[in-house]
Enzyme design. Sequence first.
Site, PDB file in Angstrom:
ATOM      1  N   CYS A 114     -61.213 -13.635  16.912  1.00  0.00           N
ATOM      2  CA  CYS A 114     -61.060 -15.030  16.471  1.00  0.00           C
ATOM      3  C   CYS A 114     -62.243 -15.544  15.653  1.00  0.00           C
ATOM      4  O   CYS A 114     -62.153 -16.605  15.045  1.00  0.00           O
ATOM      5  CB  CYS A 114     -60.793 -15.941  17.656  1.00  0.00           C
ATOM      6  SG  CYS A 114     -59.251 -15.565  18.511  1.00  0.00           S
ATOM      7  N   HIS A 256     -62.701 -23.031  15.294  1.00  0.00           N
ATOM      8  CA  HIS A 256     -61.579 -22.120  15.550  1.00  0.00           C
ATOM      9  C   HIS A 256     -60.597 -22.830  16.474  1.00  0.00           C
ATOM     10  O   HIS A 256     -60.983 -23.337  17.533  1.00  0.00           O
ATOM     11  CB  HIS A 256     -62.097 -20.833  16.190  1.00  0.00           C
ATOM     12  CG  HIS A 256     -61.010 -20.029  16.824  1.00  0.00           C
ATOM     13  ND1 HIS A 256     -59.870 -19.669  16.136  1.00  0.00           N
ATOM     14  CD2 HIS A 256     -60.863 -19.554  18.088  1.00  0.00           C
ATOM     15  CE1 HIS A 256     -59.087 -18.995  16.950  1.00  0.00           C
ATOM     16  NE2 HIS A 256     -59.654 -18.910  18.135  1.00  0.00           N
ATOM     17  N   ASN A 286     -53.032 -20.856  18.633  1.00  0.00           N
ATOM     18  CA  ASN A 286     -54.230 -20.116  18.238  1.00  0.00           C
ATOM     19  C   ASN A 286     -53.791 -18.958  17.341  1.00  0.00           C
ATOM     20  O   ASN A 286     -53.148 -18.018  17.814  1.00  0.00           O
ATOM     21  CB  ASN A 286     -54.932 -19.594  19.510  1.00  0.00           C
ATOM     22  CG  ASN A 286     -56.183 -18.770  19.205  1.00  0.00           C
ATOM     23  OD1 ASN A 286     -56.394 -18.355  18.065  1.00  0.00           O
ATOM     24  ND2 ASN A 286     -56.986 -18.527  20.215  1.00  0.00           N
TER      25      ASN A 286
HETATM   26  N1  COA Z   1     -48.093 -22.691  32.994  1.00  0.00           N
HETATM   27  C1  COA Z   1     -48.324 -23.181  34.212  1.00  0.00           C
HETATM   28  N2  COA Z   1     -49.404 -22.829  34.959  1.00  0.00           N
HETATM   29  C2  COA Z   1     -50.246 -21.935  34.404  1.00  0.00           C
HETATM   30  C3  COA Z   1     -50.045 -21.378  33.138  1.00  0.00           C
HETATM   31  C4  COA Z   1     -48.908 -21.789  32.424  1.00  0.00           C
HETATM   32  N3  COA Z   1     -48.623 -21.341  31.191  1.00  0.00           N
HETATM   33  N4  COA Z   1     -51.076 -20.540  32.875  1.00  0.00           N
HETATM   34  C5  COA Z   1     -51.878 -20.560  33.922  1.00  0.00           C
HETATM   35  N5  COA Z   1     -51.388 -21.393  34.865  1.00  0.00           N
HETATM   36  C6  COA Z   1     -51.922 -21.732  36.180  1.00  0.00           C
HETATM   37  C7  COA Z   1     -52.960 -20.736  36.652  1.00  0.00           C
HETATM   38  O1  COA Z   1     -52.310 -19.643  37.283  1.00  0.00           O
HETATM   39  C8  COA Z   1     -53.781 -21.565  37.610  1.00  0.00           C
HETATM   40  O2  COA Z   1     -53.135 -21.624  38.827  1.00  0.00           O
HETATM   41  P1  COA Z   1     -53.980 -21.664  40.206  1.00  0.00           P
HETATM   42  O3  COA Z   1     -54.839 -22.906  40.101  1.00  0.00           O
HETATM   43  O4  COA Z   1     -52.925 -21.726  41.227  1.00  0.00           O
HETATM   44  O5  COA Z   1     -54.803 -20.399  40.206  1.00  0.00           O
HETATM   45  C9  COA Z   1     -53.740 -22.965  37.004  1.00  0.00           C
HETATM   46  O6  COA Z   1     -52.646 -22.965  36.069  1.00  0.00           O
HETATM   47  C10 COA Z   1     -55.016 -23.348  36.265  1.00  0.00           C
HETATM   48  O7  COA Z   1     -55.402 -22.232  35.458  1.00  0.00           O
HETATM   49  P2  COA Z   1     -56.707 -22.248  34.598  1.00  0.00           P
HETATM   50  O8  COA Z   1     -56.843 -20.922  33.932  1.00  0.00           O
HETATM   51  O9  COA Z   1     -57.844 -22.784  35.391  1.00  0.00           O
HETATM   52  O10 COA Z   1     -56.322 -23.366  33.547  1.00  0.00           O
HETATM   53  P3  COA Z   1     -57.206 -23.903  32.382  1.00  0.00           P
HETATM   54  O11 COA Z   1     -57.244 -25.365  32.447  1.00  0.00           O
HETATM   55  O12 COA Z   1     -58.498 -23.142  32.276  1.00  0.00           O
HETATM   56  O13 COA Z   1     -56.344 -23.520  31.104  1.00  0.00           O
HETATM   57  C11 COA Z   1     -56.277 -21.860  29.415  1.00  0.00           C
HETATM   58  C12 COA Z   1     -55.998 -22.173  30.859  1.00  0.00           C
HETATM   59  C13 COA Z   1     -55.900 -20.407  29.132  1.00  0.00           C
HETATM   60  C14 COA Z   1     -55.459 -22.783  28.547  1.00  0.00           C
HETATM   61  C15 COA Z   1     -57.794 -22.097  29.148  1.00  0.00           C
HETATM   62  O14 COA Z   1     -58.548 -21.388  30.086  1.00  0.00           O
HETATM   63  C16 COA Z   1     -58.195 -21.677  27.778  1.00  0.00           C
HETATM   64  O15 COA Z   1     -57.832 -22.324  26.827  1.00  0.00           O
HETATM   65  N6  COA Z   1     -59.008 -20.624  27.671  1.00  0.00           N
HETATM   66  C17 COA Z   1     -59.461 -20.155  26.404  1.00  0.00           C
HETATM   67  C18 COA Z   1     -58.332 -19.495  25.718  1.00  0.00           C
HETATM   68  C19 COA Z   1     -58.705 -19.110  24.339  1.00  0.00           C
HETATM   69  O16 COA Z   1     -58.960 -19.954  23.562  1.00  0.00           O
HETATM   70  N7  COA Z   1     -58.734 -17.827  24.060  1.00  0.00           N
HETATM   71  C20 COA Z   1     -59.051 -17.311  22.792  1.00  0.00           C
HETATM   72  C21 COA Z   1     -60.490 -17.527  22.554  1.00  0.00           C
HETATM   73  S1  COA Z   1     -60.896 -16.993  21.007  1.00  0.00           S
END
Ligand code: COA
Length: 352
Positions: A114, A256, A286
Amino acid sequence: MSRAAVLCGLGAVLPPRRVTNEELAARLDTTHEWIHSRTGISSRHVVGLGAATSDLATEAGRRALASAQGDVNSVDMVVLATATPDHPLPGTAPAVASRLGLTGVPAFDVAAVCSGFIYALAAGAGAISAQLADRVLVLGADVFSTIVDPDDRETAPIFGDGAGAVVLRAGDPAEDGALLGFQLGSDGTNAGLIQVPGGGSRERSGGRRVDPAEMHFSMQGRAVYRHAIARMSESTRAVLERVGWDVTDVDALVGHQANARILTAVADAVGVPRERAVIAIEHVGNTSAASIPLALTRAATTDGLSRGDRVVLTAFGGGLTWGSSALTWPDFSRVEAYAVEQAGIPAQSITG
Ligand code: COA
């Protein structure tokens, strides 16, 4: 007067198939509300059967070159940022160059996931400064729909496919459009946070059969989220210091487009007012290496950027990698809104 790379062309493209959050929620354990509130994404575009990175990249390149017409009519180098090349080898850039009628020019891929577009931009600008090239086409293109597990609710909602490109030409640092500085970095100790585990020499030399499950993209979302904010904030501060701008000088912070919450958190951490952070993720997701040129195209065609604006680009991605660049915005009156179309022509019809 010292020589600088100057931005003089811009274009981007999305494949026509649009996948809404509702469509994902119908088959995954998720909801539109969860995806939208956690990421800012409502829909994303994905390629159809048989389409590949070079198809999108070629169309984005064609559009960027068209917008530069009159200023630059051809280029003498092509740099393509991608984490989803058409094939493990050769690089995809030579095919894109040939499809644009540029057979013979140096063309190479940059693999920084990315952050790839910023790395490729730095390579292109560096080639101009070093007089290796006078005009460079820099592309960012990815088709993550081909590597994301469609049944994984933690990654499938986040990514979309797309391509964007810019044209750079030799000029001087006082011109609008000049790329004034870069900051780049990496941290391989955290390579496992964002990975496609299989398909490479590590797995193949182990004598095991390639496990199809290991060919999917994997990410530790929560850790990536924290690293993304920290690294993009540090990198933005570093590039501001390098070019001698105060944070109050920044008219637009184009990060990004990984997650809308990450982008506002970076703006807050650096001290840029939130309304100056370009957030253009809602309808594209993304798009990895394509996300910055796609966001720039959107901002340029919706009055989000004006001539002379001081712009900071910042990115973070697998590797881990990160990078930022500072530039002044050129007159981009010829740039068109990004296209949503069946891009490109099949590769075999140009080779065969
Ligand atoms: N729908 C519903 N629930 C979901 C889910 C979805 N699509 N994906 C994950 N969950 C659940 C998880 O299992 C977790 O459950 P738990 O609390 O029972 O364990 C809960 O939602 C919270 O998950 P968490 O990972 O803490 O959520 P978050 O607020 O961190 O958001 C992302 C998750 C992936 C959106 C976030 O971590 C993110 O944006 N990360 C960076 C991703 C990125 O940009 N990657 C590329 C970088 S270049």
